[in-house]
Enzyme design. Structure first.
Site, PDB file in Angstrom:
ATOM      1  N   SER A  96     -57.631 -14.283  10.276  1.00 47.53           N
ATOM      2  CA  SER A  96     -56.244 -14.490  10.053  1.00 47.53           C
ATOM      3  C   SER A  96     -55.895 -14.143   8.459  1.00 47.53           C
ATOM      4  CB  SER A  96     -55.651 -15.540  10.584  1.00 47.53           C
ATOM      5  OG  SER A  96     -54.046 -15.451  10.771  1.00 47.53           O
ATOM      6  N   GLU A 118     -46.246 -27.923  -0.259  1.00 51.88           N
ATOM      7  CA  GLU A 118     -44.806 -27.390  -0.923  1.00 51.88           C
ATOM      8  C   GLU A 118     -45.235 -25.563  -1.487  1.00 51.88           C
ATOM      9  OE1 GLU A 118     -42.988 -28.648  -5.201  1.00 51.88           O
ATOM     10  OE2 GLU A 118     -44.168 -30.150  -4.435  1.00 51.88           O
ATOM     11  N   HIS A 155     -55.076 -15.530  19.402  1.00 52.11           N
ATOM     12  CA  HIS A 155     -55.594 -15.436  18.004  1.00 52.11           C
ATOM     13  C   HIS A 155     -56.724 -16.239  17.415  1.00 52.11           C
ATOM     14  CE1 HIS A 155     -54.529 -14.387  13.907  1.00 52.11           C
ATOM     15  NE2 HIS A 155     -54.170 -15.748  13.732  1.00 52.11           N
TER      16      HIS A 155
END
Length: 253
Positions: free
Chosen positions: A85, A176, A235
């Site tokens: 991925s 973040e 996946h």
């Protein structure tokens, strides 16, 4: 050193890059199997993941340079490079920028194309955990269940939990920055980037990440590539049909 890694076994270097919101631990079981087959396996945490460097910057050029620095620091040569991925995007970028250090490339369930952001629900769930000052893993799973139905995905994400202090759980992710740079995760491999050594693309047959129409694009970037489908897998190919996944890689190697 920017990248943390677990190294198992002896032999030809085999570097494994996890996906978005993952960590090197996700590959421990398969890593041991590759090590038993005679490889020196490097299970790497990418920037802003696991125990590796947290930084404000996050893009595939930087991630590829991190891998190259890791290879140079450990004096590795003729590496096998596998990425799943997001890790597959990093691996493609690394191989195309630094082909002299990569002998063979394995890309798991991702193509070189652009993908629109699609992790919002997961990121919201992780943010809720991060904001909640939790004191038990059970509470963390209960909270995450409000955002994510699939237990397997929850357990995968909860691997990121660790005890920040005796009383408080935290996440190893730099959440973040990953939220801020979410667009960067889906970036396409630049059209001028190519790699002409042996390359294996593995796709889950139940996954929509590599489509029939991506095959020409893959061939244009990777002239010596083949695509293998793994039956019964989505996946998370390596977890959903581990044996067929392992066998496909060993045949390629």
């Amino acid at each position: 050193m920017k990248l943390h890694a677990n190294v198992i076994g002896e032999g030809k270097p085999f570097l494994i890059l996890h996906g978005f919101l993952g960590m090197s631990d996700n590959w421990k079981t398969l890593g041991k199997e590759f090590a038993d087959a005679g490889y020196q396996v490097h299970l790497i945490d990418q920037r802003n993941h696991g125990r590796s460097l947290h930084s404000e910057e996050f893009n595939y050029l930087l991630l590829a340079k991190d891998v190259k620095e890791y290879i140079d620091t450990h004096s590795l040569e003729n590496c096998i490079l596998l990425g799943h991925s997001m890790g597959g995007k990093t691996a493609m970028m690394t191989a195309s920028l630094f082909p002299h250090v990569v002998d063979k490339l394995i890309v798991v369930d991702i193509s070189p194309k652009y993908y629109a952001p699609h992790h919002q629900q997961i990121l919201e769930g992780l943010k809720a955990i991060d904001d909640a000052s939790l004191t038990s893993r059970g509470d963390a799973e209960d909270l995450l269940a409000e955002y994510i139905k699939e237990k397997g995905v929850r357990l995968f994400l909860l691997k990121n939990l660790y005890w920040k202090s005796k009383e408080k759980l935290g996440l190893r992710l730099n959440l973040e920055v990953l939220i801020k740079e979410i667009e960067a995760i889906g970036e396409a491999l630049p059209s001028d980037k190519t790699f002409n050594k042996p390359t294996l693309f593995i796709k889950g047959e139940k996954s929509g990440y590599i489509k029939k129409e991506d095959e020409a694009l893959i061939a244009s970037h990777f002239s010596s590539s083949e695509i293998v489908g793994i039956p019964g897998a989505g996946h998370w190919v390596h977890a959903e049909n581990k044996k067929a996944f392992y066998d496909a890689i060993m045949r390629f190697l």
